[in-house]
Design a protein around this motif. Structure first.
Motif, PDB file in Angstrom:
ATOM      1  N   ASP A 226       0.817  -1.224   0.000  1.00 33.23           N
ATOM      2  CA  ASP A 226       0.000   0.000   0.000  1.00 33.23           C
ATOM      3  C   ASP A 226       0.849   1.272   0.000  1.00 33.23           C
ATOM      4  O   ASP A 226       0.316   2.382   0.117  1.00 33.23           O
ATOM      5  CB  ASP A 226      -0.960   0.016   1.198  1.00 33.23           C
ATOM      6  N   GLY A 227       2.146   1.138  -0.108  1.00 34.22           N
ATOM      7  CA  GLY A 227       3.007   2.302  -0.254  1.00 34.22           C
ATOM      8  C   GLY A 227       3.206   3.136   0.991  1.00 34.22           C
ATOM      9  O   GLY A 227       3.640   4.292   0.892  1.00 34.22           O
ATOM     10  N   ASP A 228       2.926   2.577   2.181  1.00 32.92           N
ATOM     11  CA  ASP A 228       3.091   3.367   3.406  1.00 32.92           C
ATOM     12  C   ASP A 228       4.443   3.138   4.078  1.00 32.92           C
ATOM     13  O   ASP A 228       4.667   3.567   5.213  1.00 32.92           O
ATOM     14  CB  ASP A 228       1.967   3.066   4.398  1.00 32.92           C
ATOM     15  N   SER A 229       5.346   2.444   3.384  1.00 32.27           N
ATOM     16  CA  SER A 229       6.709   2.160   3.870  1.00 32.27           C
ATOM     17  C   SER A 229       6.761   1.129   4.977  1.00 32.27           C
ATOM     18  O   SER A 229       7.816   0.946   5.600  1.00 32.27           O
ATOM     19  CB  SER A 229       7.417   3.450   4.344  1.00 32.27           C
ATOM     20  N   VAL A 230       5.639   0.466   5.265  1.00 38.06           N
ATOM     21  CA  VAL A 230       5.623  -0.614   6.263  1.00 38.06           C
ATOM     22  C   VAL A 230       5.156  -1.884   5.566  1.00 38.06           C
ATOM     23  O   VAL A 230       4.117  -1.896   4.886  1.00 38.06           O
ATOM     24  CB  VAL A 230       4.692  -0.279   7.454  1.00 38.06           C
ATOM     25  N   ARG A 231       5.894  -2.945   5.705  1.00 36.54           N
ATOM     26  CA  ARG A 231       5.538  -4.213   5.067  1.00 36.54           C
ATOM     27  C   ARG A 231       4.293  -4.818   5.720  1.00 36.54           C
ATOM     28  O   ARG A 231       4.055  -4.641   6.917  1.00 36.54           O
ATOM     29  CB  ARG A 231       6.702  -5.202   5.162  1.00 36.54           C
ATOM     30  N   GLU A 232       3.520  -5.535   4.903  1.00 36.71           N
ATOM     31  CA  GLU A 232       2.347  -6.246   5.406  1.00 36.71           C
ATOM     32  C   GLU A 232       2.464  -7.721   5.042  1.00 36.71           C
ATOM     33  O   GLU A 232       3.217  -8.102   4.150  1.00 36.71           O
ATOM     34  CB  GLU A 232       1.047  -5.690   4.796  1.00 36.71           C
ATOM     35  N   ALA A 233       1.721  -8.533   5.764  1.00 32.25           N
ATOM     36  CA  ALA A 233       1.723  -9.982   5.525  1.00 32.25           C
ATOM     37  C   ALA A 233       0.896 -10.314   4.294  1.00 32.25           C
ATOM     38  O   ALA A 233      -0.189  -9.749   4.081  1.00 32.25           O
ATOM     39  CB  ALA A 233       1.166 -10.706   6.739  1.00 32.25           C
ATOM     40  N   HIS A 234       1.395 -11.263   3.487  1.00 37.13           N
ATOM     41  CA  HIS A 234       0.681 -11.729   2.305  1.00 37.13           C
ATOM     42  C   HIS A 234       0.842 -13.239   2.197  1.00 37.13           C
ATOM     43  O   HIS A 234       1.957 -13.745   2.032  1.00 37.13           O
ATOM     44  CB  HIS A 234       1.227 -11.053   1.039  1.00 37.13           C
ATOM     45  N   ASN A 235      -0.273 -13.933   2.346  1.00 36.41           N
ATOM     46  CA  ASN A 235      -0.295 -15.397   2.185  1.00 36.41           C
ATOM     47  C   ASN A 235       0.683 -16.119   3.120  1.00 36.41           C
ATOM     48  O   ASN A 235       1.372 -17.060   2.740  1.00 36.41           O
ATOM     49  CB  ASN A 235       0.005 -15.790   0.727  1.00 36.41           C
ATOM     50  N   ILE A 236       0.740 -15.633   4.362  1.00 39.74           N
ATOM     51  CA  ILE A 236       1.592 -16.271   5.372  1.00 39.74           C
ATOM     52  C   ILE A 236       0.677 -17.092   6.284  1.00 39.74           C
ATOM     53  O   ILE A 236      -0.240 -16.545   6.909  1.00 39.74           O
ATOM     54  CB  ILE A 236       2.365 -15.231   6.209  1.00 39.74           C
ATOM     55  N   PRO A 237       0.900 -18.407   6.376  1.00 39.11           N
ATOM     56  CA  PRO A 237       0.033 -19.235   7.234  1.00 39.11           C
ATOM     57  C   PRO A 237      -0.003 -18.712   8.662  1.00 39.11           C
ATOM     58  O   PRO A 237       1.024 -18.427   9.271  1.00 39.11           O
ATOM     59  CB  PRO A 237       0.701 -20.614   7.168  1.00 39.11           C
ATOM     60  N   GLY A 238      -1.228 -18.560   9.183  1.00 38.12           N
ATOM     61  CA  GLY A 238      -1.406 -18.147  10.572  1.00 38.12           C
ATOM     62  C   GLY A 238      -1.396 -16.658  10.795  1.00 38.12           C
ATOM     63  O   GLY A 238      -1.614 -16.200  11.933  1.00 38.12           O
ATOM     64  N   ILE A 239      -1.119 -15.862   9.757  1.00 43.01           N
ATOM     65  CA  ILE A 239      -1.086 -14.405   9.907  1.00 43.01           C
ATOM     66  C   ILE A 239      -2.049 -13.807   8.891  1.00 43.01           C
ATOM     67  O   ILE A 239      -1.968 -14.100   7.687  1.00 43.01           O
ATOM     68  CB  ILE A 239       0.333 -13.837   9.705  1.00 43.01           C
ATOM     69  N   ALA A 240      -2.960 -12.974   9.356  1.00 42.70           N
ATOM     70  CA  ALA A 240      -3.964 -12.382   8.481  1.00 42.70           C
ATOM     71  C   ALA A 240      -3.306 -11.484   7.437  1.00 42.70           C
ATOM     72  O   ALA A 240      -2.382 -10.720   7.752  1.00 42.70           O
ATOM     73  CB  ALA A 240      -4.959 -11.570   9.309  1.00 42.70           C
ATOM     74  N   ASP A 241      -3.777 -11.592   6.194  1.00 40.39           N
ATOM     75  CA  ASP A 241      -3.257 -10.725   5.141  1.00 40.39           C
ATOM     76  C   ASP A 241      -3.458  -9.263   5.528  1.00 40.39           C
ATOM     77  O   ASP A 241      -4.497  -8.879   6.076  1.00 40.39           O
ATOM     78  CB  ASP A 241      -3.987 -10.990   3.824  1.00 40.39           C
ATOM     79  N   GLY A 242      -2.460  -8.462   5.236  1.00 39.15           N
ATOM     80  CA  GLY A 242      -2.543  -7.042   5.545  1.00 39.15           C
ATOM     81  C   GLY A 242      -2.018  -6.675   6.916  1.00 39.15           C
ATOM     82  O   GLY A 242      -1.943  -5.480   7.246  1.00 39.15           O
ATOM     83  N   THR A 243      -1.652  -7.679   7.724  1.00 40.93           N
ATOM     84  CA  THR A 243      -1.095  -7.381   9.049  1.00 40.93           C
ATOM     85  C   THR A 243       0.223  -6.638   8.888  1.00 40.93           C
ATOM     86  O   THR A 243       1.143  -7.123   8.220  1.00 40.93           O
ATOM     87  CB  THR A 243      -0.847  -8.671   9.851  1.00 40.93           C
ATOM     88  N   PRO A 244       0.349  -5.434   9.464  1.00 44.42           N
ATOM     89  CA  PRO A 244       1.601  -4.677   9.295  1.00 44.42           C
ATOM     90  C   PRO A 244       2.719  -5.270  10.145  1.00 44.42           C
ATOM     91  O   PRO A 244       2.486  -5.835  11.219  1.00 44.42           O
ATOM     92  CB  PRO A 244       1.233  -3.269   9.773  1.00 44.42           C
ATOM     93  N   PHE A 245       3.950  -5.144   9.673  1.00 44.66           N
ATOM     94  CA  PHE A 245       5.118  -5.629  10.420  1.00 44.66           C
ATOM     95  C   PHE A 245       5.500  -4.519  11.407  1.00 44.66           C
ATOM     96  O   PHE A 245       6.367  -3.687  11.150  1.00 44.66           O
ATOM     97  CB  PHE A 245       6.277  -5.933   9.473  1.00 44.66           C
ATOM     98  N   GLN A 246       4.842  -4.539  12.554  1.00 41.07           N
ATOM     99  CA  GLN A 246       5.065  -3.550  13.603  1.00 41.07           C
ATOM    100  C   GLN A 246       5.412  -4.294  14.895  1.00 41.07           C
ATOM    101  O   GLN A 246       4.649  -5.148  15.341  1.00 41.07           O
ATOM    102  CB  GLN A 246       3.815  -2.694  13.825  1.00 41.07           C
ATOM    103  N   VAL A 247       6.551  -3.971  15.459  1.00 45.80           N
ATOM    104  CA  VAL A 247       7.026  -4.696  16.637  1.00 45.80           C
ATOM    105  C   VAL A 247       7.505  -3.722  17.703  1.00 45.80           C
ATOM    106  O   VAL A 247       7.764  -2.545  17.426  1.00 45.80           O
ATOM    107  CB  VAL A 247       8.178  -5.664  16.278  1.00 45.80           C
ATOM    108  N   VAL A 248       7.634  -4.261  18.919  1.00 43.36           N
ATOM    109  CA  VAL A 248       8.185  -3.504  20.045  1.00 43.36           C
ATOM    110  C   VAL A 248       9.595  -4.014  20.310  1.00 43.36           C
ATOM    111  O   VAL A 248       9.842  -5.221  20.339  1.00 43.36           O
ATOM    112  CB  VAL A 248       7.311  -3.655  21.302  1.00 43.36           C
ATOM    113  N   TYR A 249      10.516  -3.092  20.493  1.00 46.64           N
ATOM    114  CA  TYR A 249      11.935  -3.395  20.713  1.00 46.64           C
ATOM    115  C   TYR A 249      12.240  -3.083  22.179  1.00 46.64           C
ATOM    116  O   TYR A 249      12.293  -1.943  22.585  1.00 46.64           O
ATOM    117  CB  TYR A 249      12.761  -2.503  19.783  1.00 46.64           C
TER     118      TYR A 249
END
Length: 583
Positions: free
Chosen positions: A395-418
């Motif tokens: 979607d061009g927002d500079s954050v990757r999203e999940a696509h066809n990954i078992p167990g993870i809903a499509d469109g889930t952004p790769f956002q984590v806590v460090y």
């Protein structure tokens, strides 16, 4: 019969006494061996004790022994004995128990056997330590094997507040003669570090009439302990300084050691004042534990020398591969391609000059070298691995999203806590890593916690409760590589929250290699080969990304000669008898 003190060489004309001033931030509460574990005490112990062992370059060297015990030279042996009902043995689960019907042990053939009353052949280890013949206490009395037995008795006493793990695994500890100590392990216990099962001598002739409980507070044990090292305590002025003078009974006195006449340890808790005293020439050495705050208070142009050595800690970024039940978030890191992609995305060379590619540094004798997979900074390759794993920005927002990954809903952004601690170096590194991750399309927020919270026990603690996405912290490097930090059997969980595999790494091949390494003796080829294989698998599958090895810095004036800080020696004063001052 007491020895005649060895006279010090007397140059002509008589020179001014050589006095080295070591400045510490902290003052120890006690110098009793079993009453303190502070680094300040360890610095001072270097002056009044010498050995029993040194620990340099990830190995051990004998100081007061004629040789280091080993299986190769026959001073350590493994023998088969017959375990009977009532014997204390190491059970298959790792605990020391009385052998009674129903207890399962490993027999001499390596098979698990449940005791039914029939005697069981089991193996045990016996290690012999031989003392040098020229050792004396600072009062002139000879040091004997019985002084080590006395130390063992104090360590085993319930009133002595130390961990009893090694005590429980000791079947017998005795003096075979005046210079020989023999340690016997309980049946079933084969100790990789068998050559460390020697108890630091304590003076029975001086303390033998004092109880273990009283020694915790007695003047003679806590403030003026009797040693055998290059120096002996002359005075301790609380809140100000401790002075140690040359020991005339030092066993290396005939070699002209020590070079110095006195050591003065000054206690200066204010880093700014300590920096001023260093600049004024009233501190010759500032130890590594004080260096960082003192450097911050010094001007940029340092009129002092800096001695550096890699620290024994390695900094890592742990992936939350298998979070604990109840910590609800996508399984970001289960796919090894994600972990590998992140490794390529982080510019570790910017974080520190000494980048690590495994859990051992290059100067460790068991470093796997060319067997390791290295992940150089290559964000293009990293982004390709992330995309292949199903993470890309649609979607061009500079954050990757999940696509066809078992167990993870499509469109889930790769956002984590460090997560990391509030240590300034860690905070700085965390923000640099966050920028690198953002460039690869991973959004992270840095959360700092006090160490006691980050390392709190599970289920609440972030690390040991397995309630984190990414976490930066450090483990200690030891001579025996700690591959068991990542064994599947070491995953913290209910009833075992102290286990170290906080990433939740599960890998049968790694388990097999590490278990083989742990089962082999350090002297064997199997030991080295299995450790190299475990490192190879670790570097490829990355339960954690090694970041860098910290540096420890010692500050000294230009007149100081002989400082040789070492990664595995806790105090840089380990060779204090060799230190000198230029005229």
């Amino acid at each position: 019969m007491q020895p005649t003190p060895v006279p010090s060489p007397t140059p002509s004309p008589t020179p001014k006494p050589k006095i080295l001033t070591v400045c510490l931030l902290d003052e120890p509460d006690s110098l009793y061996l079993y009453g303190s574990d502070s680094l300040a005490a360890q610095h001072i112990w270097q002056a009044i004790y010498d050995g029993p062992l040194d620990s340099r370059t990830y190995a051990h060297q004998p100081v007061i022994f004629t040789d280091l015990p080993s299986l190769a030279n026959g001073s350590a042996v493994v023998e088969t004995i017959t375990a009977q009902a009532g014997d204390h043995v190491l059970a298959a689960g790792g605990e020391v128990v009385e052998l009674t019907p129903g207890v399962t042990v490993e027999d001499a053939g390596g098979q698990c056997v449940t005791f039914d009353g029939t005697p069981i052949p089991m193996v045990r280890m016996i290690v012999t330590f031989t003392l040098r013949p020229d050792l004396h206490w600072a009062d002139g009395a000879p040091i004997t094997a019985d002084d080590s037995v006395f130390s063992f008795e104090l360590a085993a006493d319930p009133a002595t507040p130390i961990d009893k793990h090694a005590i429980l695994r000791t079947a017998d500890y005795r003096a075979a003669n005046a210079r020989t100590v023999v340690w016997s392990g309980v049946p079933g216990f084969l100790d990789h570090f068998y050559y460390l099962n020697f108890y630091h001598p304590l003076p029975r002739h001086a303390w033998g009439s004092v109880s273990a409980a009283s020694l915790l507070n007695a003047e003679g044990s806590t403030r003026r302990p009797l040693g055998w090292g290059a120096f002996v305590i002359r005075e301790w002025v609380r809140g100000d300084h401790l002075t140690a003078a040359r020991n005339p009974f030092y066993f290396r006195a005939a070699e002209g050691l020590p070079h110095l006449d006195e050591i003065v340890f000054r206690f200066i808790p204010d880093p700014t004042k300590l920096a001023q005293e260093l600049l004024a020439g009233r501190c010759d050495v500032v130890t590594h534990d004080a260096a960082a705050p003192v450097l911050a208070a010094l001007p940029n142009q340092l009129p002092v020398e800096m001695f550096t050595a890699p620290d024994s800690r390695w900094e890592l970024l742990a992936f939350g591969i298998s979070p604990a039940p109840g910590y609800e978030r996508p399984d970001f890191f289960e796919d090894v391609r994600v972990r590998q992609g992140i490794a390529h995305c982080i510019d570790r060379q910017v974080l520190a000059e000494r980048v690590l590619h495994g859990y051992l540094p290059p100067d460790h004798p068991l470093y796997a070298g060319g067997a390791l997979t290295t992940w150089e900074y290559d964000p293009v390759a990293g982004q390709a691995l992330l995309a292949n794993a199903g993470w890309y920005d649609d979607d061009g927002d500079s954050v990757r999203e999940a696509h066809n990954i078992p167990g993870i809903a499509d469109g889930t952004p790769f956002q984590v806590v460090y997560h990391t601690t509030d240590d300034p170096l860690r905070v700085q590194a965390a923000h640099l890593v966050r920028e690198n991750l953002a460039e690869c399309g991973i959004q992270s927020s840095v959360e700092t916690l006090p160490p006691e919270m980050l390392f709190a026990s599970g289920p609440e603690g972030a690390l040991f409760g397995r309630r984190f996405d990414l976490a930066q912290f450090s483990w200690r490097i030891t001579p025996d590589p700690l591959c068991d930090l990542f064994l599947s059997s070491q995953i913290p969980d209910a009833g075992r929250w102290g286990k170290p595999n906080v990433a939740g790494f599960l890998d049968d091949e790694y388990d097999s290699a590490c278990s083989a390494a742990l089962a082999a003796f350090p002297d064997s080829a199997e030991y080295a080969a299995a450790h190299i294989e475990a490192q190879r698998i670790f570097s490829e599958r990355l339960p954690a990304l090694p970041l860098f090895q910290r540096q420890k810095v010692t500050l000294a004036c230009a007149a100081v000669v002989g400082l040789v800080p070492d990664s595995t020696q806790p105090s840089e004063l380990w060779n204090i008898e060799q230190l000198d001052l230029r005229p």
